[in-house]
Design a protein around this motif. Structure first.
Motif, PDB file in Angstrom:
ATOM      1  N   THR A  15       9.476  24.550  -2.960  1.00 55.10           N
ATOM      2  CA  THR A  15      10.354  23.531  -3.787  1.00 55.10           C
ATOM      3  C   THR A  15      11.247  22.787  -2.859  1.00 55.10           C
ATOM      4  N   GLN A 200      18.285  27.929  -9.088  1.00 52.26           N
ATOM      5  CA  GLN A 200      17.290  28.499  -8.313  1.00 52.26           C
ATOM      6  C   GLN A 200      17.228  29.528  -7.528  1.00 52.26           C
ATOM      7  N   ILE A 265      15.640  18.840  -8.022  1.00 52.43           N
ATOM      8  CA  ILE A 265      14.906  19.997  -7.553  1.00 52.43           C
ATOM      9  C   ILE A 265      13.572  19.414  -8.225  1.00 52.43           C
ATOM     10  N   SER A 268       9.754  23.054  -8.667  1.00 52.39           N
ATOM     11  CA  SER A 268      10.191  24.241  -8.730  1.00 52.39           C
ATOM     12  C   SER A 268       9.646  24.909  -9.901  1.00 52.39           C
TER      13      SER A 268
END
Length: 275
Positions: A15, A200, A265, A268
């Motif tokens: 990620t 996350q 992000i 992810s």
């Protein structure tokens, strides 16, 4: 809408967490988004946010009973340090609305079931330490200037001491300077940390590092956001703290949208929307 440019990135298990640049003009835009979230179904969390004005009034009564009127203002000002913790449920509401998911009152408590909750607790403990350190510092500053034998008999007597004396003005100036340092520390270390942890499930170190990086890359917008938070909380506190019922949820929702502007992000794994 501003297209923010990524400036730095962190890698975590495939990620990529990128920190983006934003401008001061992004602040009213995210505030508008936060207000829209609040207006969507405010009744879902009125009952939850009502507790914070009640807590504030309880602190007020405690200080007045203990003849600690000089701590009323530090208590109310320091209460803002704990705001990100109070807004945990609001981040989840904004996240679900962003995904077009159903929103019910029980989703306000979804953060309690998050895998990141222990890490969130550690970050909340950090803010609690800052809060009590601020109160101890405020108490020390008052006693160093006024002494322990000159406790005010009431709020009007305190106001007269502060406004009408040289040491009172020193208290105001030094107190606000010191308070600014505490607020800046809290803001810099947590500006996006709590939403990132919920979104996350990163480590505490990563969440704080991303917040610090976002602050360093966007000093004016982050500082502007801090000033905006302070002004809204002051306005919300004026009508016997009742305005906090609106101010707190709007700021909480806005923090989520600020996180979305500051952090990108990539790569992810999607979070289960049923969580």
């Amino acid at each position: 809408m501003t297209l923010s440019q990524p400036t730095d990135a962190m890698h975590r298990k495939g990620t990529i967490i990128s920190v983006c640049r934003i401008g001061l003009h992004d602040i009213p835009e995210v505030l508008s988004c936060g207000l829209q979230d609040f207006l969507e179904k405010p009744s879902h969390y009125f009952f939850a946010l009502l507790i914070y004005p009640v807590i504030g009034l309880a602190l007020f009564l405690w200080a007045s009973q203990g003849n600690a009127w000089h701590l009323i203002y530090p208590l109310l000002a320091g209460f803002a340090l704990l705001g990100p913790v109070a807004a945990l449920g609001l981040y989840e509401i904004s996240r679900r609305r962003e995904l077009g998911l159903e929103i019910e009152w029980q989703h306000w408590f979804s953060a309690l079931r998050s895998p990141a909750f222990p890490t969130i607790g550690m970050l909340a403990l950090w803010l609690l330490v800052l809060f009590f350190a601020w109160l101890l510092t405020a108490e020390w500053l008052y006693l160093s200037l006024f002494g322990s034998s000159s406790a005010p008999s009431g709020p009007l007597a305190l106001l007269a001491d502060v406004i009408g004396t040289g040491r009172g003005w020193r208290l105001l100036i030094l107190g606000h300077l010191i308070g600014f340092c505490f607020a800046l520390t809290a803001l810099g270390t947590t500006v996006v940390a709590f939403p990132l942890l919920l979104d996350q499930h990163v480590s505490l170190r990563t969440a704080v590092a991303v917040s610090l990086l976002a602050t360093l890359k966007n000093p004016l917008p982050v500082l502007g956001w801090g000033v905006c938070v302070a002004l809204i909380l002051i306005l919300g506190s004026l009508p016997a703290l009742a305005g906090l019922i609106v101010a707190l949820p709007v700021l909480g929702h806005t923090t989520w949208h600020l996180y979305r502007r500051l952090v990108r992000i990539d790569g992810s794994v999607a979070i289960d929307p049923k969580g």
